[in-house]
Write a protein that holds these residues in place. Sequence first.
Motif, PDB file in Angstrom:
ATOM      1  N   ARG A   1       0.854  -1.200   0.000  1.00  0.00           N
ATOM      2  CA  ARG A   1       0.000   0.000   0.000  1.00  0.00           C
ATOM      3  C   ARG A   1       0.881   1.238   0.000  1.00  0.00           C
ATOM      4  O   ARG A   1       0.586   2.246   0.667  1.00  0.00           O
ATOM      5  CB  ARG A   1      -0.946   0.028   1.196  1.00  0.00           C
ATOM      6  N   LEU A   2       1.971   1.140  -0.745  1.00  0.00           N
ATOM      7  CA  LEU A   2       2.940   2.239  -0.827  1.00  0.00           C
ATOM      8  C   LEU A   2       2.920   2.823  -2.232  1.00  0.00           C
ATOM      9  O   LEU A   2       3.104   2.102  -3.216  1.00  0.00           O
ATOM     10  CB  LEU A   2       4.356   1.708  -0.524  1.00  0.00           C
ATOM     11  N   TRP A   3       2.683   4.127  -2.304  1.00  0.00           N
ATOM     12  CA  TRP A   3       2.815   4.848  -3.568  1.00  0.00           C
ATOM     13  C   TRP A   3       4.205   5.465  -3.638  1.00  0.00           C
ATOM     14  O   TRP A   3       4.646   6.127  -2.683  1.00  0.00           O
ATOM     15  CB  TRP A   3       1.789   5.974  -3.652  1.00  0.00           C
ATOM     16  N   VAL A   4       4.871   5.260  -4.751  1.00  0.00           N
ATOM     17  CA  VAL A   4       6.132   5.957  -5.028  1.00  0.00           C
ATOM     18  C   VAL A   4       5.825   6.927  -6.170  1.00  0.00           C
ATOM     19  O   VAL A   4       5.408   6.516  -7.256  1.00  0.00           O
ATOM     20  CB  VAL A   4       7.237   4.970  -5.452  1.00  0.00           C
ATOM     21  N   LEU A   5       6.013   8.207  -5.896  1.00  0.00           N
ATOM     22  CA  LEU A   5       5.690   9.259  -6.861  1.00  0.00           C
ATOM     23  C   LEU A   5       6.968  10.042  -7.136  1.00  0.00           C
ATOM     24  O   LEU A   5       7.725  10.327  -6.205  1.00  0.00           O
ATOM     25  CB  LEU A   5       4.628  10.177  -6.240  1.00  0.00           C
ATOM     26  N   ALA A   6       7.215  10.367  -8.380  1.00  0.00           N
ATOM     27  CA  ALA A   6       8.417  11.143  -8.699  1.00  0.00           C
ATOM     28  C   ALA A   6       8.064  12.297  -9.629  1.00  0.00           C
ATOM     29  O   ALA A   6       7.283  12.126 -10.570  1.00  0.00           O
ATOM     30  CB  ALA A   6       9.464  10.255  -9.365  1.00  0.00           C
ATOM     31  N   ASP A   7       8.680  13.446  -9.357  1.00  0.00           N
ATOM     32  CA  ASP A   7       8.458  14.597 -10.248  1.00  0.00           C
ATOM     33  C   ASP A   7       9.036  14.300 -11.632  1.00  0.00           C
ATOM     34  O   ASP A   7       8.459  14.674 -12.636  1.00  0.00           O
ATOM     35  CB  ASP A   7       9.116  15.856  -9.677  1.00  0.00           C
ATOM     36  N   ARG A   8      10.202  13.654 -11.640  1.00  0.00           N
ATOM     37  CA  ARG A   8      10.757  13.213 -12.929  1.00  0.00           C
ATOM     38  C   ARG A   8      11.504  11.901 -12.717  1.00  0.00           C
ATOM     39  O   ARG A   8      11.956  11.600 -11.608  1.00  0.00           O
ATOM     40  CB  ARG A   8      11.632  14.271 -13.579  1.00  0.00           C
ATOM     41  N   GLN A   9      11.597  11.130 -13.791  1.00  0.00           N
ATOM     42  CA  GLN A   9      12.352   9.879 -13.761  1.00  0.00           C
ATOM     43  C   GLN A   9      13.515   9.992 -14.746  1.00  0.00           C
ATOM     44  O   GLN A   9      13.356  10.537 -15.840  1.00  0.00           O
ATOM     45  CB  GLN A   9      11.482   8.699 -14.194  1.00  0.00           C
ATOM     46  N   THR A  10      14.653   9.443 -14.334  1.00  0.00           N
ATOM     47  CA  THR A  10      15.809   9.482 -15.233  1.00  0.00           C
ATOM     48  C   THR A  10      15.937   8.182 -16.026  1.00  0.00           C
ATOM     49  O   THR A  10      16.687   8.122 -16.996  1.00  0.00           O
ATOM     50  CB  THR A  10      17.102   9.722 -14.431  1.00  0.00           C
ATOM     51  N   ALA A  11      15.227   7.145 -15.608  1.00  0.00           N
ATOM     52  CA  ALA A  11      15.258   5.865 -16.336  1.00  0.00           C
ATOM     53  C   ALA A  11      13.854   5.271 -16.364  1.00  0.00           C
ATOM     54  O   ALA A  11      13.662   4.078 -16.100  1.00  0.00           O
ATOM     55  CB  ALA A  11      16.256   4.911 -15.686  1.00  0.00           C
TER      56      ALA A  11
ATOM     57  N   LEU B   1      -3.704   1.190 -33.177  1.00  0.00           N
ATOM     58  CA  LEU B   1      -4.814   1.534 -34.052  1.00  0.00           C
ATOM     59  C   LEU B   1      -4.365   1.276 -35.483  1.00  0.00           C
ATOM     60  O   LEU B   1      -3.245   1.620 -35.859  1.00  0.00           O
ATOM     61  CB  LEU B   1      -5.209   2.999 -33.876  1.00  0.00           C
ATOM     62  N   ALA B   2      -5.262   0.687 -36.263  1.00  0.00           N
ATOM     63  CA  ALA B   2      -4.818   0.208 -37.571  1.00  0.00           C
ATOM     64  C   ALA B   2      -4.368   1.335 -38.476  1.00  0.00           C
ATOM     65  O   ALA B   2      -3.588   1.128 -39.387  1.00  0.00           O
ATOM     66  CB  ALA B   2      -5.919  -0.597 -38.227  1.00  0.00           C
ATOM     67  N   ASP B   3      -4.840   2.547 -38.218  1.00  0.00           N
ATOM     68  CA  ASP B   3      -4.385   3.635 -39.086  1.00  0.00           C
ATOM     69  C   ASP B   3      -3.179   4.374 -38.512  1.00  0.00           C
ATOM     70  O   ASP B   3      -2.765   5.396 -39.025  1.00  0.00           O
ATOM     71  CB  ASP B   3      -5.525   4.613 -39.370  1.00  0.00           C
ATOM     72  N   MET B   4      -2.644   3.828 -37.421  1.00  0.00           N
ATOM     73  CA  MET B   4      -1.409   4.408 -36.897  1.00  0.00           C
ATOM     74  C   MET B   4      -0.232   3.768 -37.623  1.00  0.00           C
ATOM     75  O   MET B   4      -0.336   2.694 -38.188  1.00  0.00           O
ATOM     76  CB  MET B   4      -1.292   4.143 -35.392  1.00  0.00           C
ATOM     77  N   THR B   5       0.905   4.417 -37.538  1.00  0.00           N
ATOM     78  CA  THR B   5       2.029   3.911 -38.311  1.00  0.00           C
ATOM     79  C   THR B   5       2.937   3.001 -37.508  1.00  0.00           C
ATOM     80  O   THR B   5       3.764   2.320 -38.055  1.00  0.00           O
ATOM     81  CB  THR B   5       2.866   5.078 -38.830  1.00  0.00           C
ATOM     82  N   ALA B   6       2.776   2.990 -36.176  1.00  0.00           N
ATOM     83  CA  ALA B   6       3.658   2.126 -35.391  1.00  0.00           C
ATOM     84  C   ALA B   6       2.994   1.774 -34.081  1.00  0.00           C
ATOM     85  O   ALA B   6       2.017   2.381 -33.679  1.00  0.00           O
ATOM     86  CB  ALA B   6       4.974   2.830 -35.110  1.00  0.00           C
ATOM     87  N   ALA B   7       3.531   0.785 -33.437  1.00  0.00           N
ATOM     88  CA  ALA B   7       2.966   0.327 -32.173  1.00  0.00           C
ATOM     89  C   ALA B   7       3.253   1.319 -31.076  1.00  0.00           C
ATOM     90  O   ALA B   7       4.198   2.084 -31.151  1.00  0.00           O
ATOM     91  CB  ALA B   7       3.569  -1.012 -31.799  1.00  0.00           C
ATOM     92  N   SER B   8       2.404   1.270 -30.049  1.00  0.00           N
ATOM     93  CA  SER B   8       2.670   2.088 -28.864  1.00  0.00           C
ATOM     94  C   SER B   8       2.969   1.164 -27.715  1.00  0.00           C
ATOM     95  O   SER B   8       2.711  -0.020 -27.792  1.00  0.00           O
ATOM     96  CB  SER B   8       1.475   2.942 -28.544  1.00  0.00           C
TER      97      SER B   8
ATOM     98  N   ILE C   1       7.940  -3.665 -22.928  1.00  0.00           N
ATOM     99  CA  ILE C   1       8.860  -4.294 -23.887  1.00  0.00           C
ATOM    100  C   ILE C   1      10.204  -3.559 -23.925  1.00  0.00           C
ATOM    101  O   ILE C   1      10.777  -3.320 -24.995  1.00  0.00           O
ATOM    102  CB  ILE C   1       8.224  -4.385 -25.303  1.00  0.00           C
ATOM    103  N   GLY C   2      10.658  -3.176 -22.728  1.00  0.00           N
ATOM    104  CA  GLY C   2      11.991  -2.587 -22.629  1.00  0.00           C
ATOM    105  C   GLY C   2      12.141  -1.197 -23.214  1.00  0.00           C
ATOM    106  O   GLY C   2      13.254  -0.699 -23.377  1.00  0.00           O
ATOM    107  N   ARG C   3      11.023  -0.554 -23.527  1.00  0.00           N
ATOM    108  CA  ARG C   3      11.123   0.789 -24.094  1.00  0.00           C
ATOM    109  C   ARG C   3      11.356   1.821 -23.004  1.00  0.00           C
ATOM    110  O   ARG C   3      11.018   1.599 -21.848  1.00  0.00           O
ATOM    111  CB  ARG C   3       9.839   1.145 -24.839  1.00  0.00           C
ATOM    112  N   ALA C   4      11.887   2.963 -23.382  1.00  0.00           N
ATOM    113  CA  ALA C   4      12.050   4.069 -22.424  1.00  0.00           C
ATOM    114  C   ALA C   4      10.740   4.844 -22.354  1.00  0.00           C
ATOM    115  O   ALA C   4       9.958   4.857 -23.306  1.00  0.00           O
ATOM    116  CB  ALA C   4      13.169   4.974 -22.896  1.00  0.00           C
TER     117      ALA C   4
ATOM    118  N   LEU D   1       2.420  -0.009 -16.633  1.00  0.00           N
ATOM    119  CA  LEU D   1       3.412  -1.080 -16.596  1.00  0.00           C
ATOM    120  C   LEU D   1       3.266  -1.816 -15.275  1.00  0.00           C
ATOM    121  O   LEU D   1       3.576  -1.267 -14.213  1.00  0.00           O
ATOM    122  CB  LEU D   1       4.826  -0.504 -16.738  1.00  0.00           C
ATOM    123  N   VAL D   2       2.761  -3.056 -15.358  1.00  0.00           N
ATOM    124  CA  VAL D   2       2.576  -3.865 -14.144  1.00  0.00           C
ATOM    125  C   VAL D   2       3.712  -4.876 -14.081  1.00  0.00           C
ATOM    126  O   VAL D   2       3.969  -5.592 -15.053  1.00  0.00           O
ATOM    127  CB  VAL D   2       1.205  -4.580 -14.175  1.00  0.00           C
ATOM    128  N   GLU D   3       4.376  -4.897 -12.949  1.00  0.00           N
ATOM    129  CA  GLU D   3       5.503  -5.818 -12.774  1.00  0.00           C
ATOM    130  C   GLU D   3       5.363  -6.517 -11.433  1.00  0.00           C
ATOM    131  O   GLU D   3       4.650  -6.040 -10.544  1.00  0.00           O
ATOM    132  CB  GLU D   3       6.832  -5.059 -12.824  1.00  0.00           C
TER     133      GLU D   3
END
Length: 260
Positions: free
Chosen positions: A37-47, A253-260, A52-55, A122-124
């Motif tokens: 029951r712990l929230w970790v909140l960050a103003d910014r993340q550096t990593a 979405l099929a009319d998009m050009t790449a996956a998200s 799928i390993g994306r940034a 992202l659920v881990e």
Amino acid sequence: MLHPAARERGYRLHHHASIGSTNEEALERGRAGDPGRLWVLADRQTAGRGRIGRAWDSPAGNHHASLLLVDPCPQRLAPQLAFVAGVAVVKALVAVAGEGMGIALKWPNDVLCGGAKLAGLLVEGTSGGRSAHSSGFSAVLGFGVNCASHPTHLSYPTTHLGLLAGEAGTRDALFAALSASAIDALDLWDRGRNFAGIRRAWLDHALPPGTPLAVARPDATHVGTFKTVDDDGRLILETGSGCLTVEAGDVFLADMTAAS
Ligand SMILES: O=C(O)CCCC[C@@H]1SC[C@@H]2NC(=O)N[C@@H]21
């Protein structure tokens, strides 16, 4: 900044100005025996990381938060938590932006508005935190929401909450709403006893059936239309040659050009 309902239920908040990844920090806390029951909140993340390993671009003004849950359900049910997270974030977004803005969930882990990506989940999990509180299984629900800005260098469209909600669309407003809606979604799910209820809530906020989708799989890209999500949480895609059941994959979405 936690909603009072979350404080009453024993949720805690660790707020960082800058951190590598809130998901990584929450997983670490779980392994170290945090009771959850712990929230970790960050103003910014550096990593900040995405699927799928994306940034994940994580500038100040946007929402980067992760919820650590210790022993939230039998471990085999953990994949259902993606739906719990989806329901929680879409309800928080609607609470801030208002109804009728076209905010919709896209299987498996995205929130779109007008076809543009507004948020990603992202659920881990980790099974290394055996302690007085837990059999050792912890899950982390990571919520990335574009609030003040959206990345413009990606191969798919993106948007941010401020464009929908104006000045009300801040990170703080979103986090307060999410810290309450996450409790509601977890209560509804009932440790996996009521996946049917969370599935219904998820479908209520999903892209409409008939939305053109493409699913990238190792063998080929399959194009069809969204039909539903089945009782096991799999995507059902209607194609010219029948229904395709998708357990995992990159969906766009099929009319998009790449996956998200
Ligand atoms: O769409 C995706 O690929 C998922 C993006 C998830 C990003 C969030 S931001 C908070 C949490 N910490 C991370 O490093 N990732 C998630």
